[in-house]
Design an enzyme around this catalytic site. Structure first.
Site, PDB file in Angstrom:
ATOM      1  N   ASN A  98      -2.550  19.024  -1.365  1.00 13.10           N
ATOM      2  CA  ASN A  98      -3.513  18.302  -0.537  1.00 13.10           C
ATOM      3  C   ASN A  98      -3.133  18.324   0.943  1.00 13.10           C
ATOM      4  OD1 ASN A  98      -3.919  15.334   0.733  1.00 13.10           O
ATOM      5  ND2 ASN A  98      -5.746  15.994  -0.359  1.00 13.10           N
ATOM      6  N   LYS A 132       0.869  -1.186   0.000  1.00 14.72           N
ATOM      7  CA  LYS A 132       0.000   0.000   0.000  1.00 14.72           C
ATOM      8  C   LYS A 132       0.897   1.224   0.000  1.00 14.72           C
ATOM      9  CE  LYS A 132      -4.045   2.013   0.644  1.00 14.72           C
ATOM     10  NZ  LYS A 132      -3.812   2.626  -0.675  1.00 14.72           N
ATOM     11  N   LYS A 148       5.783   3.227   8.248  1.00 16.15           N
ATOM     12  CA  LYS A 148       4.612   4.076   8.514  1.00 16.15           C
ATOM     13  C   LYS A 148       3.346   3.230   8.583  1.00 16.15           C
ATOM     14  CE  LYS A 148       4.419   7.600   5.881  1.00 16.15           C
ATOM     15  NZ  LYS A 148       4.238   8.507   4.749  1.00 16.15           N
ATOM     16  N   GLY A 199      -3.020   8.232  -4.105  1.00 13.77           N
ATOM     17  CA  GLY A 199      -2.422   9.437  -4.687  1.00 13.77           C
ATOM     18  C   GLY A 199      -1.169   9.867  -3.940  1.00 13.77           C
ATOM     19  N   ASP A 200      -0.478  10.823  -4.487  1.00 16.68           N
ATOM     20  CA  ASP A 200       0.677  11.488  -3.850  1.00 16.68           C
ATOM     21  C   ASP A 200       0.882  12.763  -4.679  1.00 16.68           C
ATOM     22  OD1 ASP A 200       2.933  11.067  -1.755  1.00 16.68           O
ATOM     23  OD2 ASP A 200       4.068  11.590  -3.533  1.00 16.68           O
ATOM     24  N   SER A 239      -6.878   5.556   4.027  1.00 15.86           N
ATOM     25  CA  SER A 239      -6.976   4.705   2.830  1.00 15.86           C
ATOM     26  C   SER A 239      -7.346   3.290   3.234  1.00 15.86           C
ATOM     27  CB  SER A 239      -5.640   4.673   2.085  1.00 15.86           C
ATOM     28  OG  SER A 239      -5.503   5.824   1.283  1.00 15.86           O
ATOM     29  N   LYS A 282       5.382   2.098  -3.189  1.00 14.53           N
ATOM     30  CA  LYS A 282       5.266   3.446  -3.766  1.00 14.53           C
ATOM     31  C   LYS A 282       5.429   3.296  -5.266  1.00 14.53           C
ATOM     32  CE  LYS A 282       4.631   7.699  -2.397  1.00 14.53           C
ATOM     33  NZ  LYS A 282       3.872   8.189  -1.241  1.00 14.53           N
ATOM     34  N   THR A 292      -4.603  13.339   5.582  1.00 13.32           N
ATOM     35  CA  THR A 292      -3.176  13.493   5.910  1.00 13.32           C
ATOM     36  C   THR A 292      -2.948  14.804   6.671  1.00 13.32           C
ATOM     37  OG1 THR A 292      -2.646  12.264   3.915  1.00 13.32           O
ATOM     38  CG2 THR A 292      -0.823  13.404   4.981  1.00 13.32           C
TER      39      THR A 292
END
Ligand code: NDP
Length: 452
Positions: free
Chosen positions: A243, A93, A117, A168-169, A384, A129, A212
């Site tokens: 964001n 993830k 994390k 997303g990122d 998420s 990632k 976040t």
């Protein structure tokens, strides 16, 4: 290299040799290994089973061609990636980043960090990632759609709701997730929780967009309260205006602070009266514009263009709390010195690895409360996972229900990191505490599996 333990030195040397051109990845590995110096003597079983040697090598790194056609009918090619770093405690993830700077080093550092994390959240999710060196800036919606469709046409064969669930990122927001999910659904013929950050009408979770930034403030609030302090009346400087930054600003203001500065990749605004967030949302989220436009409306505020060296000017503004929410390595030692001299009492990382190692050392030495990214920005991925749970149950929780779960998770993360720092002899050092607490769960699972 600052490592003292000879076993960890050898682990690092091997990683450095195998990944010699990957400075960001090596930086992230070194920081975690430094914390593990406190663990290895107490856990010879992990050393014997080679857990750390295996943990620093991604399980899988996929790199692929992403061909697409621009609005002038010109063929273009980008490079796409997915780094499936560690699946010991759950499906991979982690987000997708679309930015010209994306390369294997940056994605490996992010996937490595994500592993710890995700473990810290207490939820069953592994670390990954991905992304591409594609720049959505200046592209039409149609170009972004064609790029996303081509990217997913390859990625879909590597992901699944029980295998790997991207989100997303930087550069991947609601628009991109919509195009990516639409293409996945079409070619896989499945409506599953294969992506998170989805729109509310097609399986997204309420409060994921805010998670976040809100989570960062819940964590910071916990860190402050532990020292008998609060957000109320504090001046807060936040870098970025994407964001994470925008929703961190919204929550900090709701908790009684005044947000006096925000930035983007071109420069920063300073508004001592408190930033007008509604205006920032229109400029950055609706119009995808430049933050410089802010001072056309708010004429009393100042705009400063970044020097060629990057976005560091924002850290020279006097503040009580600093929340870096733009990108990696955006606070160097000089910035840390400036923040300490200006009386800053707390720094919490919304971005991933925004503080350089020398800056972190300075903050810890000066007694500045320091919330590392792994712990402080875990609210996004935690929510998420909450989205995945709702999808699996085919139901949706209210904003308040999700927000309450998010807050509970952030409080737990603070307590786990705080407890681990005390158990391993460095009370209050949340960098070590977060690394150790995140590591131990993954390591114990890897130990149980034997050598795989
Ligand atoms: P966005 O793309 O929404 O926003 C990024 C912001 O940072 C923009 O204001 C952008 O400016 C600025 N920025 C990007 N690159 C640079 C740079 N090289 N120098 C200066 N400013 C820069 O991304 P997010 O808010 O989603 O992500 C921000 C950070 O938070 C990243 O480190 C990400 O990994 C991390 N993060 C994000 C999570 C999420 O849920 N989204 C979860 C956990 C961490 P401009 O507008 O000019 O592009």
């Amino acid at each position: 290299m600052s490592l003292k333990n000879s076993y960890l030195q050898k682990v690092y040397e091997d990683v450095a040799q195998r990944n010699s051109n990957e400075s960001e990845f090596l930086q992230a590995v070194e920081e975690v290994l430094e914390s593990l110096e406190l663990v290895v003597d107490k856990r010879p079983d992990l050393v014997k089973a080679g857990v750390i040697d295996r943990l620093v090598e991604p399980e899988r790194l996929i790199s692929f061609r992403v061909p697409w056609v621009d609005d002038q009918n010109c063929p273009k090619v980008n490079r796409g990636y997915r780094v499936q770093f560690n699946s010991a405690i759950g499906p991979y993830k982690g987000g997708l980043r679309f930015h010209p700077s994306v390369n294997a080093s940056i994605l490996k550092f992010l996937g490595f960090e994500q592993t710890f994390k995700n473990s810290l959240t207490g939820l069953a999710i592994g670390g990954a990632k991905g992304g591409a060196d594609f720049d959505p800036k200046g592209k039409s919606d149609a170009e972004v759609m064609r790029f996303c469709q081509s990217f997913m046409t390859e990625l879909y064969r590597h992901i699944d709701s029980d295998t790997d669930v991207p989100a997303g990122d930087i550069g991947v927001g609601a628009r991109e997730i919509g195009y990516l999910f639409g293409q996945y659904k079409r070619i896989a013929n499945q409506f599953s929780s294969v992506l998170t950050g989805k729109g509310i009408s097609y399986g997204g979770s309420l409060a994921r967009t805010e998670a976040t930034g809100y989570g960062l403030c819940y964590f910071t609030q916990e860190m402050l309260e532990h020292e008998g302090k609060t957000f109320a009346g504090k001046r807060v400087v936040i870098s970025g205006s994407g964001n994470v930054a925008i929703y961190a600003a919204e929550k900090a203001a709701a908790l009684g602070a005044t947000v006096i500065a925000l930035s983007d990749s071109k420069g920063f605004i300073h508004d001592p009266k408190g930033v007008n967030l509604a205006l920032i949302k229109v400029i950055k989220l609706e119009n995808r514009g430049r933050i410089s436009e802010y001072v056309k409306t708010e004429k009393h505020a100042e705009y400063h263009e970044n020097a060629a060296s990057g976005g560091h000017g924002i850290w020279k503004i006097k503040c009580d709390i600093a929340l870096p929410c733009a990108t990696q390595n955006e606070i160097d030692e000089d910035d840390a010195r400036a923040l300490i001299e200006s009386g800053c009492i707390a720094v919490a990382e919304g971005a991933n690895m925004p503080s350089m190692p020398g800056a972190i050392t300075r903050f810890l030495k000066a007694g500045v409360l320091f919330g590392p990214a792994k712990a402080a920005n875990a609210g996004g991925v935690a929510t998420s996972a909450i989205e995945m749970s709702q999808n699996a149950m085919r139901l949706s929780w209210t904003f308040e229900e999700v927000d309450a779960k998010l807050k509970g998770i952030m409080v737990n993360i603070f307590q786990s990191a705080q407890r681990a720092s005390a158990d391993y002899g460095v009370p209050g050092n949340l960098v070590a505490g977060a690394n150790i607490a995140g590591f131990l769960k993954v390591a114990d699972a890897m130990l149980a599996y034997g050598i795989v």
